[in-house]
Motif scaffolding. Sequence first.
Motif, PDB file in Angstrom:
ATOM      1  N   ARG A 199      -8.091   7.609   2.218  1.00 31.04           N
ATOM      2  CA  ARG A 199      -9.036   6.829   3.034  1.00 31.04           C
ATOM      3  C   ARG A 199      -9.629   7.680   4.163  1.00 31.04           C
ATOM      4  O   ARG A 199      -9.432   7.409   5.342  1.00 31.04           O
ATOM      5  CB  ARG A 199      -8.315   5.611   3.604  1.00 31.04           C
ATOM      6  N   MET A 232      -3.403   5.865   1.584  1.00 33.60           N
ATOM      7  CA  MET A 232      -3.844   6.075   2.967  1.00 33.60           C
ATOM      8  C   MET A 232      -4.540   7.429   3.101  1.00 33.60           C
ATOM      9  O   MET A 232      -5.565   7.572   3.752  1.00 33.60           O
ATOM     10  CB  MET A 232      -2.649   6.025   3.932  1.00 33.60           C
ATOM     11  N   LEU A 236       0.846  -1.192   0.000  1.00 38.85           N
ATOM     12  CA  LEU A 236       0.000   0.000   0.000  1.00 38.85           C
ATOM     13  C   LEU A 236       0.887   1.251   0.000  1.00 38.85           C
ATOM     14  O   LEU A 236       2.067   1.191   0.364  1.00 38.85           O
ATOM     15  CB  LEU A 236      -0.910   0.003   1.228  1.00 38.85           C
ATOM     16  N   ALA A 244       1.481  -3.634   4.372  1.00 39.05           N
ATOM     17  CA  ALA A 244       1.129  -2.390   5.053  1.00 39.05           C
ATOM     18  C   ALA A 244       2.156  -1.286   4.795  1.00 39.05           C
ATOM     19  O   ALA A 244       3.327  -1.550   4.538  1.00 39.05           O
ATOM     20  CB  ALA A 244       1.027  -2.642   6.553  1.00 39.05           C
ATOM     21  N   LEU A 255      -9.262   2.962   8.561  1.00 38.40           N
ATOM     22  CA  LEU A 255      -7.866   2.514   8.481  1.00 38.40           C
ATOM     23  C   LEU A 255      -7.512   1.696   9.718  1.00 38.40           C
ATOM     24  O   LEU A 255      -7.810   2.088  10.849  1.00 38.40           O
ATOM     25  CB  LEU A 255      -6.935   3.717   8.374  1.00 38.40           C
ATOM     26  N   ASP A 301      -3.576  -1.800   7.474  1.00 40.83           N
ATOM     27  CA  ASP A 301      -3.229  -0.873   6.400  1.00 40.83           C
ATOM     28  C   ASP A 301      -1.875  -0.233   6.671  1.00 40.83           C
ATOM     29  O   ASP A 301      -1.118   0.051   5.754  1.00 40.83           O
ATOM     30  CB  ASP A 301      -4.302   0.218   6.295  1.00 40.83           C
TER      31      ASP A 301
END
Length: 275
Positions: free
Chosen positions: A12, A9, A4, A82, A23, A42
């Motif tokens: 999100r 991020m 990711l 992650a 998250l 995540d």
Amino acid sequence: LKRLTVPAMRARKSSREGGGDPLVMLTAYTARNAQLLDPHCDMLLVGDSLGQVIYGLPSTVPVTLAMMAAHGAAVVRGSYHAVVVIDMPFGSYERSPEQAFDSAAWLLKETGAAAVKLEGGEAMAPTVRFLSERGIPVMGHIGLTPQAVNVLGGYGVRGRTEAEAAKIMADAAAIDAAGAFAMVLEGVVEPIAVAITHAVSCPVIGIGASAQCDGQVLVAEDMLGMFDRTARFVKRYDDLGARIQDAAARYAAEVKARSFPGVEQVYAAKARAAD
Ligand code: KIV
Ligand code: NA
């Protein structure tokens, strides 16, 4: 499977329509823990809480850049999914944006992590901007900021007075405007957590905050029952501490009884199938 990314991020913002699922973030300090937690998270945080949890220190204040780099590298090696975020330890970033850049760049080079986290609001906003504009994504951390324990006098909840609530709101707005890709909001009364979550553009990761935040983080050892600190905001999902003590007690009993090692654990003179 590709790892990711920080922009993924940032997108999100689960409290906003279309922002996706909240998250999921946990701390990890070792390769094996990272490997176990990675598929479910995540983001993995190499938190400076390792000072207390791993090293038995009284606070996060004595934690060094070298400690963060060693554990950060282990967590990156143990994970593939992650986003790995590393805490900047006390004293490595507060003096100036330049000091912060040097420390953060060294951490990312040493570890392969994608981002750093630093504590502080309005006072740290210029630093958040300086790093973000120079290739280092920054996660903020406001509310209860453990590195400031000597100023705050403890780890009590923040935001119960009007002045304190207003200050935390201003801190959130400042680091959001400075370009933080997300922020941890720790140990604040719930209405403030909800208000901040809706006020800022980046995802707010709560710990002792609110289920309405854009995500949650906990210290893995806390939620696993491996550490004896008991903050109200820690929910125990297991009691590994008790299980480890029980395993050690059974081992000790078997050693004393000479029932360990058993026939399965010793080598015969002639090789057997399992050897
Ligand atoms: O160091 C840490 O583990 C943290 C989390 C509790 C947010 O900063
Ligand atoms: Na921390």
